[in-house]
Design a protein around this motif. Structure first.
Motif, PDB file in Angstrom:
ATOM      1  N   MET A 138      63.160  60.966  53.342  1.00  0.00           N
ATOM      2  CA  MET A 138      62.752  62.157  54.522  1.00  0.00           C
ATOM      3  C   MET A 138      62.551  63.308  52.964  1.00  0.00           C
ATOM      4  SD  MET A 138      67.024  64.837  52.914  1.00  0.00           S
ATOM      5  CE  MET A 138      66.100  64.621  51.611  1.00  0.00           C
ATOM      6  N   ARG A 139      62.056  64.423  54.192  1.00  0.00           N
ATOM      7  CA  ARG A 139      61.646  65.451  53.141  1.00  0.00           C
ATOM      8  C   ARG A 139      62.129  66.845  53.244  1.00  0.00           C
ATOM      9  NH1 ARG A 139      56.217  63.488  56.463  1.00  0.00           N
ATOM     10  NH2 ARG A 139      55.297  62.404  54.768  1.00  0.00           N
ATOM     11  N   CYS A 140      61.984  67.442  52.247  1.00  0.00           N
ATOM     12  CA  CYS A 140      62.961  68.734  52.494  1.00  0.00           C
ATOM     13  C   CYS A 140      61.129  69.429  52.404  1.00  0.00           C
ATOM     14  CB  CYS A 140      63.852  69.232  50.597  1.00  0.00           C
ATOM     15  SG  CYS A 140      64.603  70.801  50.899  1.00  0.00           S
ATOM     16  N   VAL A 141      61.869  70.819  53.317  1.00  0.00           N
ATOM     17  CA  VAL A 141      59.835  72.253  53.281  1.00  0.00           C
ATOM     18  C   VAL A 141      61.691  73.525  53.337  1.00  0.00           C
ATOM     19  CG1 VAL A 141      59.285  70.164  54.415  1.00  0.00           C
ATOM     20  CG2 VAL A 141      60.966  72.311  55.420  1.00  0.00           C
ATOM     21  N   ASP A 142      60.246  74.464  52.684  1.00  0.00           N
ATOM     22  CA  ASP A 142      60.617  76.041  52.836  1.00  0.00           C
ATOM     23  C   ASP A 142      60.078  75.792  53.935  1.00  0.00           C
ATOM     24  OD1 ASP A 142      57.967  76.537  52.914  1.00  0.00           O
ATOM     25  OD2 ASP A 142      57.025  77.224  51.389  1.00  0.00           O
ATOM     26  N   GLU A 143      60.897  77.395  54.467  1.00  0.00           N
ATOM     27  CA  GLU A 143      61.204  78.372  55.444  1.00  0.00           C
ATOM     28  C   GLU A 143      59.044  77.914  56.548  1.00  0.00           C
ATOM     29  OE1 GLU A 143      60.513  82.742  55.300  1.00  0.00           O
ATOM     30  OE2 GLU A 143      61.853  82.291  54.540  1.00  0.00           O
ATOM     31  N   HIS A 144      58.134  78.030  55.851  1.00  0.00           N
ATOM     32  CA  HIS A 144      56.850  78.047  55.851  1.00  0.00           C
ATOM     33  C   HIS A 144      56.258  76.304  56.161  1.00  0.00           C
ATOM     34  CE1 HIS A 144      56.787  81.720  54.829  1.00  0.00           C
ATOM     35  NE2 HIS A 144      56.535  81.788  54.157  1.00  0.00           N
ATOM     36  N   GLY A 145      57.374  75.790  55.576  1.00  0.00           N
ATOM     37  CA  GLY A 145      57.570  73.941  56.382  1.00  0.00           C
ATOM     38  C   GLY A 145      56.666  73.321  55.127  1.00  0.00           C
TER      39      GLY A 145
ATOM     40  N   GLN B 289      56.432  70.823  51.588  1.00  0.00           N
ATOM     41  CA  GLN B 289      56.824  69.776  50.821  1.00  0.00           C
ATOM     42  C   GLN B 289      57.229  70.665  49.736  1.00  0.00           C
ATOM     43  OE1 GLN B 289      56.236  66.501  51.721  1.00  0.00           O
ATOM     44  NE2 GLN B 289      56.145  65.773  49.667  1.00  0.00           N
ATOM     45  N   ILE B 290      58.655  70.562  49.246  1.00  0.00           N
ATOM     46  CA  ILE B 290      59.885  70.853  48.089  1.00  0.00           C
ATOM     47  C   ILE B 290      59.669  69.506  47.203  1.00  0.00           C
ATOM     48  CG2 ILE B 290      61.772  71.983  47.395  1.00  0.00           C
ATOM     49  CD1 ILE B 290      61.758  73.697  49.233  1.00  0.00           C
ATOM     50  N   PHE B 291      60.493  68.756  48.247  1.00  0.00           N
ATOM     51  CA  PHE B 291      60.359  67.174  47.783  1.00  0.00           C
ATOM     52  C   PHE B 291      60.426  66.468  48.920  1.00  0.00           C
ATOM     53  CE2 PHE B 291      64.750  68.661  47.561  1.00  0.00           C
ATOM     54  CZ  PHE B 291      65.574  67.820  48.257  1.00  0.00           C
ATOM     55  N   ARG B 292      59.843  65.155  48.221  1.00  0.00           N
ATOM     56  CA  ARG B 292      59.533  63.918  49.119  1.00  0.00           C
ATOM     57  C   ARG B 292      60.692  62.777  48.572  1.00  0.00           C
ATOM     58  NH1 ARG B 292      58.320  59.031  50.893  1.00  0.00           N
ATOM     59  NH2 ARG B 292      58.236  58.598  53.073  1.00  0.00           N
ATOM     60  N   LEU B 293      62.141  62.551  49.328  1.00  0.00           N
ATOM     61  CA  LEU B 293      62.696  61.339  48.670  1.00  0.00           C
ATOM     62  C   LEU B 293      62.482  60.086  49.594  1.00  0.00           C
ATOM     63  CD1 LEU B 293      66.454  63.035  48.209  1.00  0.00           C
ATOM     64  CD2 LEU B 293      64.577  62.312  47.010  1.00  0.00           C
ATOM     65  N   PRO B 294      62.054  59.066  48.944  1.00  0.00           N
ATOM     66  CA  PRO B 294      61.733  57.499  49.450  1.00  0.00           C
ATOM     67  C   PRO B 294      62.822  57.049  50.613  1.00  0.00           C
ATOM     68  CG  PRO B 294      62.143  57.219  47.491  1.00  0.00           C
ATOM     69  CD  PRO B 294      62.296  58.614  47.440  1.00  0.00           C
ATOM     70  N   ALA B 295      62.129  55.776  51.348  1.00  0.00           N
ATOM     71  CA  ALA B 295      63.333  55.293  51.943  1.00  0.00           C
ATOM     72  C   ALA B 295      64.664  54.753  51.690  1.00  0.00           C
ATOM     73  CB  ALA B 295      62.462  53.858  52.680  1.00  0.00           C
ATOM     74  N   GLU B 296      64.586  54.075  50.334  1.00  0.00           N
ATOM     75  CA  GLU B 296      65.345  53.302  49.276  1.00  0.00           C
ATOM     76  C   GLU B 296      66.644  54.244  49.045  1.00  0.00           C
ATOM     77  OE1 GLU B 296      61.307  52.964  46.610  1.00  0.00           O
ATOM     78  OE2 GLU B 296      62.168  54.078  48.480  1.00  0.00           O
TER      79      GLU B 296
END
Length: 400
Positions: A80-87, A89-96
């Motif tokens: 999962m990638r968490c993004v701000d309103e401009h797209g 990336q704030i953080f990324r969580l791996p598949a695990e």
């Protein structure tokens, strides 16, 4: 040849999602005459990906002979990638984080279990249990469309809003606690060019994400969540549900206006509260509960796997008791309740996915932008998959 342990036992299961067909499969293995009633006119095609974790989940899937087929249908999701309103990336969580050992689409799992059980199960789609009255030697059930029939046992595998639980145990408000969030899901054409890793956008109390469909990259799936008091609405009114969702997200930036445009044209929408079910006893006389109807938490990460394990244990304990429901249902609950409680206790995915306050959202983002924070989250999800010893039940091999 030995006589199957449950030969002649007439069992009615309410719910053809996951737990119901899994239970029907195992009951047939032990020789029971099984009927499944489902309010929907056909198998449902909506819902999100579900995952299985740890040797207990995988062990039951292997015993059912579906493990390798599920591996072939994996979504390989969970990142999962968490993004701000401009797209950005704030953080990324791996598949695990969410994918477990195996992740599949709920609709694929449901169809596979239905196909495994259908040959020896009578499925009644588009019908409900209108009334059920326990007699001296069974349960007399009145269906909405299929008249009256007698059964030895009735099992509610019909989800958080279980009709069987309402009929046999009492009103929903006695057992279901609203946890302050609603969630929704729908599909739309993938004109945004989304890939299989969902992008998630938050403001306090609201979250929306979009990712490509794992089977059809020209389609995209939307997952949304928002804080709310308990809402009073018609479960069967699709337009009313769409309005509630649109009202919650109108005015947000990022791709939200485009996703709401897709909502208007969506032929099917998943919409429900995030709630926790707590039932003091899972059986009453000849009626018992299984899966979310007994111990559910909406989006609880281990829920589907625990329902699969529960179906195996429920059928197995009934067989070990040679159909004596008083012995078998008590043994089922005694064996499974501690296992189900591991992940059910305290779970509220809304607090993580859509923190209600600006401070809570900032704290979550800061924590999971750090490597240590991501490690702690993944470690906590893995700890829930602690193994529990699977009992062995001697099924009639001639039916396997």
């Amino acid at each position: 040849m030995s006589v199957p342990a449950l030969r002649g036992l007439r069992v009615l299961i309410s719910g053809a999602g996951v737990a119901g067909p899994a239970l029907a499969y195992w009951l047939a293995r032990f020789g029971a005459d099984t009927t499944v009633v489902e309010v929907a006119p056909a198998l449902r095609t909506s819902g999100f990906a579900v995952d299985f974790r740890g040797p207990t989940h995988l062990g039951v899937l292997e015993k059912m002979g579906v493990l390798e087929e599920l591996r072939a249908r994996q979504t390989h999701g969970g990142a999962m990638r968490c993004v701000d309103e401009h797209g950005r990336q704030i953080f990324r969580l791996p598949a695990e984080f969410a994918g477990g050992d195996i992740e599949v689409l709920r609709r694929d799992l449901s169809r596979m279990l239905y196909e495994r059980s259908a040959e020896r199960t009578d499925y009644l789609f588009g019908d409900v249990i209108a009334n059920a009255a326990e007699t001296a030697d069974g349960v007399q059930v009145e269906f909405g469309r299929h008249g009256s029939r007698a059964f030895d046992l009735v099992i509610g595998a019909d989800g958080l809003h279980s009709g069987v639980r309402r009929l046999a145990f009492g009103p929903e408000q006695d057992y279901v606690r609203h946890l302050g969030y609603y969630l929704a899901g729908w599909q739309l054409p993938n004109t945004l060019g989304a890939d299989a890793t969902p992008r998630q956008y938050n403001v306090p109390g609201r979250m929306v994400s979009v990712g490509a469909d794992h089977r059809d990259p020209d389609r995209a799936g939307v997952f949304a969540m928002f804080t709310s008091r308990r809402l009073d609405y018609d479960w069967h009114d699709l337009d009313e549900q769409k309005k509630l969702i649109a009202d919650a997200f109108t005015g947000l930036r990022w791709h939200v206006p485009h996703l709401l445009d897709g909502l208007r044209d969506a032929p099917e929408v998943y919409f429900d509260s995030i709630s926790r079910v707590r039932v003091p006893a899972w059986s009453s006389g000849r009626t018992a509960l299984l899966g979310d109807a007994a111990w559910g938490v909406t989006l609880g990460g281990m829920g589907v796997g625990t329902a699969i394990v529960g179906a195996y244990v429920l059928a197995g304990e009934l067989a070990a008791a040679r159909g004596d429901h008083r012995v078998g249902l008590a043994a089922y609950e005694n064996r499974l309740r501690p296992y189900a409680a591991r992940w059910q206790r305290g779970a509220n995915p809304g607090r993580f996915l859509a923190p209600a306050s600006r401070l809570g959202l900032r704290s979550r983002n800061t924590l999971f932008a750090s490597r240590l924070g991501r490690r702690l989250l993944i470690s906590s999800t893995k700890s829930l998959a602690t193994d529990t010893g699977l009992p062995e039940y001697a099924a009639d091999r001639t039916l396997s």
